[in-house]
Write an enzyme that holds these catalytic residues in place. Sequence first.
Site, PDB file in Angstrom:
ATOM      1  N   LYS A  76      85.257  63.749 -13.438  1.00  6.19           N
ATOM      2  CA  LYS A  76      85.979  62.880 -12.781  1.00  6.19           C
ATOM      3  C   LYS A  76      85.192  62.405 -11.505  1.00  6.19           C
ATOM      4  O   LYS A  76      84.658  63.088 -10.591  1.00  6.19           O
ATOM      5  CB  LYS A  76      87.415  63.323 -12.303  1.00  6.19           C
ATOM      6  CG  LYS A  76      88.405  62.493 -11.787  1.00  6.19           C
ATOM      7  CD  LYS A  76      89.989  63.161 -11.578  1.00  6.19           C
ATOM      8  CE  LYS A  76      90.862  62.271 -10.985  1.00  6.19           C
ATOM      9  NZ  LYS A  76      92.038  62.921 -10.785  1.00  6.19           N
ATOM     10  N   SER A 151      96.202  60.338 -12.744  1.00  3.40           N
ATOM     11  CA  SER A 151      95.198  59.837 -12.259  1.00  3.40           C
ATOM     12  C   SER A 151      93.661  60.129 -13.232  1.00  3.40           C
ATOM     13  O   SER A 151      92.880  59.277 -13.029  1.00  3.40           O
ATOM     14  CB  SER A 151      94.920  60.039 -10.690  1.00  3.40           C
ATOM     15  OG  SER A 151      94.491  61.444 -10.436  1.00  3.40           O
ATOM     16  N   SER A 175      98.084  65.257 -12.772  1.00  5.06           N
ATOM     17  CA  SER A 175      97.187  64.285 -13.299  1.00  5.06           C
ATOM     18  C   SER A 175      96.127  64.813 -14.001  1.00  5.06           C
ATOM     19  O   SER A 175      95.328  64.203 -14.673  1.00  5.06           O
ATOM     20  CB  SER A 175      96.177  63.700 -12.038  1.00  5.06           C
ATOM     21  OG  SER A 175      96.888  62.669 -11.324  1.00  5.06           O
TER      22      SER A 175
END
Length: 483
Positions: A76, A151, A175
């Site tokens: 990420k 997210s 998330s």
Amino acid sequence: MHQLTLAEIARGLADKKFSSEELTRALLARINQLDPQINSFISVTEDLAISQARAADARRAAGESGALLGAPIGHKDLFCTQGIRTSCGSKMLDNFKAPYDATVVSKLADAGAVTLGKTNMDEFAMGSANESSYYGAVKNPWNLEHVPGGSSGGSAAAVAARLLPGATATDTGGSIRQPAALTSLTGLKPTYGRVSRWGMIAYASSLDQAGPLARTAEDCALLLQGMAGFDAKDSTSIDEPVPDYSASLNTSLQGLRIGLPKEYFGAGLDPRIADLVQASVKELEKLGAVVKEISLPNMQHAIPAYYVIAPAEASSNLSRFDGVRFGYRCDNPADLTDLYKRSRGEGFGVEVQRRIMVGAYALSAGYYDAYYLQAQKIRRLIKNDFMAAFNDVDVILGPTTPNLAWKIGAKNNDPVAEYLEDVYTITANLAGLPGLSMPAGFVDGLPVGVQLLAPYFHEGRLLNVAHRYQQVTDWHTRAPNGF
Ligand code: GLN
């Protein structure tokens, strides 16, 4: 090769069926070919990937072994990666090349994992749809008109589309688990303090925790093994031994006590999701688990408390992005105040600005007691509810999300509607507990996830329950059309 799980890749590499370089090149080609449809990567790190893959092959040739040695993954884009853009999904950090690796990144690299790229995400990890990224929305491979969740939507979409077998992600209010649910993956948010936050760009420091996204519980065990452990560089890292997560995957579920919180099955839950959750409970009962209803009475206060605490911490954490030290700086500032105002006004997107304003307000003199302090008291009540529940049950089970993946743009004019999607995941962050989401079926071709929660440091139990469930179901093996 792209259908292989991390566990299968480990066996294939050990048996010399293919090399890490071959596998890495095959996946890079797939990313180039298919990612334009889903936009799951912000940066593809081709040169780094090839050199790490060759190094892993050389280590294997020299006799080394290890489950992640030569395994391709993505990070990420909020984990700092030395010399590589680390954008956090924001224009603010579009030009930021991190000067060092996050602990998670260096631990996985030491284990021999190969970094194929940095995945798309909601700006500063704020969101549940992956629509707030400066680099554009991510699309759900199960239906390109729908959101993948957020997210960590880029990590989830990439793994679901078989561009990667696994990826790192972070979970501040859901998330990891929520995008796992919406893309039919297994995702684990560890106990707060289990995985180092050093080098992870902070959103809400008392809630943020890194963890794995993969297709199976078995793969999450391998990735968590590589990520977890004490780190003196993170003052909230906990010095507890890391168990062997793969070793407990097959433990029998005979007599396992599962609690179903009645608050998780009330109004607001899509009845089709409720049916699939109940079906997963039946499977676990067949495996020997016993089920009882429990209550988490303060759950209704979780969203308001979270949406005070998380923005408050964010407003403080994001004050460092001021146009002076690093990140975006506006053109031709008239004076210092103009530099601050325009750099922040132009560098941050609307959702980030909204959170900063809410957070600064909640922390301001005169309102601190009314909002922030109240929210912290609610946090303790929520933790107490869980502690009481775990006196009677070993794991808590419920839906991961109240709704299916919605259409891109459907909630854009109503931020609160998006906040409400976190209703089942946020409590684990407020209490610091570990939680996992696993695939449990489909409605109208869109995936549904089941969430499991356990007491502190019982990640192994969550992986065990999910693994046993995945031995008798095949939801996790299905691939989206076209991928
Ligand atoms: N959707 C939640 C938020 O926007 C959680 C995000 C997260 O876990 N990073 O705050």
